[in-house]
Design an enzyme around this catalytic site. Structure first.
Site, PDB file in Angstrom:
ATOM      1  N   ASN A   1       1.704  -0.490   5.644  1.00 16.86           N
ATOM      2  CA  ASN A   1       2.007  -1.191   4.398  1.00 16.86           C
ATOM      3  C   ASN A   1       2.757  -2.470   4.763  1.00 16.86           C
ATOM      4  O   ASN A   1       3.653  -2.427   5.591  1.00 16.86           O
ATOM      5  CB  ASN A   1       2.895  -0.264   3.532  1.00 16.86           C
ATOM      6  N   GLY A   2       2.381  -3.608   4.135  1.00 19.65           N
ATOM      7  CA  GLY A   2       3.072  -4.865   4.432  1.00 19.65           C
ATOM      8  C   GLY A   2       2.191  -5.779   5.261  1.00 19.65           C
ATOM      9  O   GLY A   2       0.963  -5.624   5.286  1.00 19.65           O
TER      10      GLY A   2
ATOM     11  N   LYS B   1       1.743  -8.686 -20.607  1.00 23.05           N
ATOM     12  CA  LYS B   1       1.220  -7.337 -20.849  1.00 23.05           C
ATOM     13  C   LYS B   1      -0.263  -7.398 -21.194  1.00 23.05           C
ATOM     14  O   LYS B   1      -1.066  -6.626 -20.687  1.00 23.05           O
ATOM     15  CB  LYS B   1       1.949  -6.658 -22.020  1.00 23.05           C
TER      16      LYS B   1
ATOM     17  N   CYS C   1       0.864  -1.158   0.000  1.00 22.91           N
ATOM     18  CA  CYS C   1       0.000   0.000   0.000  1.00 22.91           C
ATOM     19  C   CYS C   1       0.905   1.214   0.000  1.00 22.91           C
ATOM     20  O   CYS C   1       2.113   1.093   0.176  1.00 22.91           O
ATOM     21  CB  CYS C   1      -0.832   0.044   1.285  1.00 22.91           C
TER      22      CYS C   1
ATOM     23  N   LYS D   1       1.933  -1.468  -8.724  1.00 20.88           N
ATOM     24  CA  LYS D   1       3.225  -1.282  -9.387  1.00 20.88           C
ATOM     25  C   LYS D   1       4.360  -1.888  -8.584  1.00 20.88           C
ATOM     26  O   LYS D   1       5.281  -2.474  -9.125  1.00 20.88           O
ATOM     27  CB  LYS D   1       3.445   0.214  -9.585  1.00 20.88           C
TER      28      LYS D   1
ATOM     29  N   GLU E   1      -2.366  -8.370 -18.156  1.00 15.27           N
ATOM     30  CA  GLU E   1      -2.382  -7.340 -17.107  1.00 15.27           C
ATOM     31  C   GLU E   1      -3.394  -6.238 -17.390  1.00 15.27           C
ATOM     32  O   GLU E   1      -4.114  -5.823 -16.498  1.00 15.27           O
ATOM     33  CB  GLU E   1      -0.997  -6.667 -17.019  1.00 15.27           C
TER      34      GLU E   1
ATOM     35  N   ARG F   1       0.994   2.092  -5.853  1.00 16.13           N
ATOM     36  CA  ARG F   1       1.249   0.980  -4.926  1.00 16.13           C
ATOM     37  C   ARG F   1      -0.028   0.230  -4.552  1.00 16.13           C
ATOM     38  O   ARG F   1       0.025  -0.796  -3.877  1.00 16.13           O
ATOM     39  CB  ARG F   1       1.884   1.523  -3.642  1.00 16.13           C
TER      40      ARG F   1
ATOM     41  N   TRP G   1      -3.837  -1.712  -1.151  1.00 11.30           N
ATOM     42  CA  TRP G   1      -3.914  -2.920  -1.986  1.00 11.30           C
ATOM     43  C   TRP G   1      -4.171  -4.036  -0.989  1.00 11.30           C
ATOM     44  O   TRP G   1      -3.288  -4.394  -0.217  1.00 11.30           O
ATOM     45  CB  TRP G   1      -2.591  -3.118  -2.727  1.00 11.30           C
TER      46      TRP G   1
ATOM     47  N   GLU H   1       6.622 -11.943 -22.136  1.00 17.86           N
ATOM     48  CA  GLU H   1       6.304 -10.567 -21.746  1.00 17.86           C
ATOM     49  C   GLU H   1       5.057 -10.067 -22.484  1.00 17.86           C
ATOM     50  O   GLU H   1       4.220  -9.375 -21.902  1.00 17.86           O
ATOM     51  CB  GLU H   1       7.527  -9.673 -22.026  1.00 17.86           C
TER      52      GLU H   1
ATOM     53  N   HIS I   1       3.815 -29.687 -27.446  1.00 15.36           N
ATOM     54  CA  HIS I   1       3.713 -30.481 -26.214  1.00 15.36           C
ATOM     55  C   HIS I   1       2.510 -30.087 -25.362  1.00 15.36           C
ATOM     56  O   HIS I   1       2.502 -30.339 -24.157  1.00 15.36           O
ATOM     57  CB  HIS I   1       4.994 -30.341 -25.387  1.00 15.36           C
TER      58      HIS I   1
HETATM   59  C1  G6P Z   1       4.557  -5.826 -10.125  1.00 15.91           C
HETATM   60  C2  G6P Z   1       4.298  -4.935 -11.325  1.00 15.91           C
HETATM   61  C3  G6P Z   1       5.059  -5.450 -12.550  1.00 15.91           C
HETATM   62  C4  G6P Z   1       6.533  -5.591 -12.210  1.00 15.91           C
HETATM   63  C5  G6P Z   1       6.753  -6.489 -10.988  1.00 15.91           C
HETATM   64  C6  G6P Z   1       8.199  -6.489 -10.539  1.00 15.91           C
HETATM   65  O1  G6P Z   1       3.936  -7.048 -10.293  1.00 15.91           O
HETATM   66  O2  G6P Z   1       2.908  -4.890 -11.618  1.00 15.91           O
HETATM   67  O3  G6P Z   1       4.915  -4.518 -13.621  1.00 15.91           O
HETATM   68  O4  G6P Z   1       7.195  -6.129 -13.314  1.00 15.91           O
HETATM   69  O5  G6P Z   1       5.962  -6.006  -9.901  1.00 15.91           O
HETATM   70  O6  G6P Z   1       8.521  -5.209 -10.085  1.00 15.91           O
HETATM   71  P1  G6P Z   1       9.991  -4.651  -9.959  1.00 15.91           P
HETATM   72  O7  G6P Z   1       9.804  -3.263  -9.443  1.00 15.91           O
HETATM   73  O8  G6P Z   1      10.720  -5.531  -8.998  1.00 15.91           O
HETATM   74  O9  G6P Z   1      10.608  -4.685 -11.309  1.00 15.91           O
END
Ligand code: G6P
Length: 607
Positions: free
Chosen positions: A98-99, A483, A2, A602, A486, A27, A74, A479, A502
């Site tokens: 947070n945490g 994307k 958060c 993020k 997400e 966050r 979050w 990736e 497979h």
């Molecule tokens: C979250 C974000 C991703 C990111 C990942 C790792 O899941 O939504 O976009 O790639 O964290 O984050 P970092 O800051 O360690 O690259």
């Protein structure tokens, strides 16, 4: 995880807190709240949903006060309802957190047995009750904190505001990030320097287990034993000018278009633009001593790491292992003497990666942080730092940080391979020249995106989307699928093209769309066979390739995206662009929340 914020101001606290919470929404953004102390009295406002919901509430029910704490959530414990929104209050004490307090269940049981009633399902509320219980029996806020801190287990950061105390905030951290900002007769505390950037650049970072007492005139820090300690003051490099969206619709769109610049800046952090000599940071500089490189990362950063494995092995000539940060500790990886761990993280705060880094250190690995935030926890706990120069990234779906990571990692692999004698001077020069040519090719690839519109309509109609790639294109396929998932919520999978037979091939029919990441390199022939196999089963195909690949296979694909020619080793950086655009443009067409997709955040500071 958060976003948390606190302020002891000379001006009304609410507008300051709302601005700061806006900067922290990356966050988490499922519920939000704040509290102030005014004329000794503690009041709070909370809302389910985003900051705009709280804004509306504050218009109806304003809050006064120069001191306050705020939170954007979050959810971890309990759904994102008003009752579970922070701040949590017990008696005189309000807490934003947070945490995770891992021993919250034991503490809750103990408090309940003593007659405490809980209002929420959160782990946070126990902290408020523990502190309040000490105040009730006569402890000062300082004494209460000193008594409660040793009782809390987990990875957390929190800020406390107390009724009757208009010149006091208490703040603590263990594994989760927290930055204290020093102003002129004003004090701030927030989850990161980004939250504090427009307010002050003077930052103090607490060490693990530290807690602090903030007054407007003085900041005092105490370690996990309650002993007063001194922590250095830094001048933050984050500037508020870096934070706008410009003329773009979304942060993600801006960040996609920022890439030529982000890559050029990052490249010059590794390669001297005057001499074209690639410099190796410690601990990679002692090239012949390095027995193995272990790269650890999460999410999109993991796919950058996966790409780098190909580079470190083939160009660097060194054994290289890559793992998901979250799995690395679970499998109790054993690491060799003289090994180097590279932690790759945009934020530098992903808790999984921080803990994986610590596991690496327990095996006496030398550590290098590849991060986009110099003051981050991962940077501060590593032996050396290599910075990606992508600038702040706000879109939850990472774009420019990813291509900047790829650039830095390839630069490192070239420098390492050359210094170790694995590649000749002419190869190093060829690769560096190819890297130097990436920003202009990306700029060309971004010029006309109208060709994507038809593909977007197809993407919105299909049941499953598969991204396939071989060799260096395999991580880009992964990736691409991430994307799309997400930000569009469309089901997508990334596969090594050779694995299609497979399993995934069972799902190929006219409702499946296959996106082939296929520069015309040495593996193109095999990709051509995979394409025929998809077509033979009625699947639709999007081919991402170059002019030569288009000439060979273009007519057999349902859609074609032709990218500028590029040296094969460098191609993943360029081929990241179409997969980003496909996801972005599809999300815009679908109308999803591009910058703040549901359930994501993020920076993930929980395990
Ligand atoms: C979250 C974000 C991703 C990111 C990942 C790792 O899941 O939504 O976009 O790639 O964290 O984050 P970092 O800051 O360690 O690259």
């Amino acid at each position: 995880m958060c976003g948390i914020f606190g302020v002891l101001s000379a001006d009304p606290a609410v507008p300051l807190m709302m601005d700061a919470l806006g900067r922290l929404e990356y966050r988490g953004y499922d519920s939000v709240g704040l509290a102030t102390v005014f004329e000794g009295k503690l009041s709070r406002r909370r809302a389910a949903g985003k900051l705009s919901a709280l804004q509306k509430l504050l218009e109806r029910e304003p809050l006064q006060g120069l001191s306050g704490i705020g939170h954007t959530r979050w959810a971890t414990h309990g759904p994102p309802t008003i009752e579970n929104s922070h701040p949590h209050v017990a008696g005189r004490v309000a807490v934003v957190h947070n945490g995770i307090i891992e021993n919250h269940a034991i503490l809750r049981a103990e408090l309940s047995a003593a007659g405490v009633t809980f209002e929420s399902a959160t782990d946070t509320e126990v902290v408020a009750h523990l502190l309040n219980r000490e105040l009730l029996v006569g402890a000062t806020p300082h004494e209460a904190m000193a008594l409660v801190m040793p009782r809390l287990i987990g990875a957390f950061a929190f800020v406390v505001l107390i009724a009757g105390e208009e010149d006091l905030l208490l703040a603590a951290r263990k594994a989760s990030p927290l930055a204290i900002g020093i102003g002129d007769g004003v004090a701030y505390v927030g989850s990161d320097a980004v939250a504090l950037a427009p307010l002050t650049r003077r930052i103090i970072y607490l060490d693990d287990g530290d807690w602090a007492e903030l007054l407007r005139s003085r900041i005092s820090v105490f370690d996990c034993h309650g002993v007063a300690v001194s922590r250095p003051e830094y001048l933050s490099t984050v500037s508020s000018g870096m934070m706008g969206k410009g003329n773009f619709r979304h942060f993600m769109e801006k960040e996609i278009y920022d890439q030529p610049e982000a890559i050029a800046h990052t490249l010059h952090a590794v390669i001297d633009p005057g001499t074209w000599i690639a410099a190796l940071p410690a601990p990679l500089d002692n090239v012949n001593a390095v027995s193995k490189i272990t790269i650890l990362a999460a999410g999109t950063s993991f796919y950058a790491a996966l790409t780098a494995r190909y580079w470190f092995e083939s160009i660097g000539g060194v054994a290289c292992e890559v793992d998901l940060s979250s799995e690395f500790r679970e499998r109790k990886a054993v690491l060799p003497d003289e090994g180097v761990v590279i932690a790759v993280s945009q934020s530098g705060e992903s808790l999984d990666t921080l803990l994986a880094l610590r596991h690496g250190k327990s095996f006496y690995q030398k550590t290098l942080a590849l991060v986009n935030v110099p003051e981050s926890s991962i940077a501060r706990e590593s032996d050396a730092i290599l910075l990606t120069r992508a600038g702040p990234e706000f879109g939850v779906a990472s774009t420019k940080a990813f291509t900047a990571q790829l650039t830095a990692l390839l630069g490192l692999a070239i420098a390492f391979g050359w210094a170790r004698g694995n590649i000749k001077d002419c190869d190093a020069l060829r690769l560096i020249t190819a890297l130097e040519g990436v920003p202009s090719r990306i700029a060309r690839a971004l010029k006309d995106v109208s060709k994507y519109q038809k593909i977007v309509h197809d993407l919105l109609r299909v049941r499953d989307v598969f991204y396939l790639g071989r060799g260096l294109s395999y991580p880009i396929a992964l990736e691409g699928a991430l994307k799309l998932k997400e930000i569009t919520y469309i089901h997508a999978e990334g596969y090594a093209a050779g694995e299609m037979k497979h399993g995934p091939i069972a799902l190929i029919d006219e409702h499946a769309l296959v996106i082939l990441v296929a520069p015309s390199d040495g593996l193109f022939g095999k990709i051509a066979s995979n394409m025929s196999e998809v077509r033979a089963r009625g699947g639709r195909v999007i081919l991402l390739t170059d002019a030569k690949g288009a000439e060979e296979l273009g007519t057999a694909a349902d859609h074609l995206v032709v990218l500028p020619d590029i040296q094969p080793e460098v191609s993943p950086i360029l081929y990241a662009i179409p997969v980003q655009l496909l996801a972005y443009l599809t999300a815009v067409e679908k109308g999803t929340d591009v910058d703040q997709p549901r359930n994501l955040a993020k920076s993930v500071t929980v395990e």
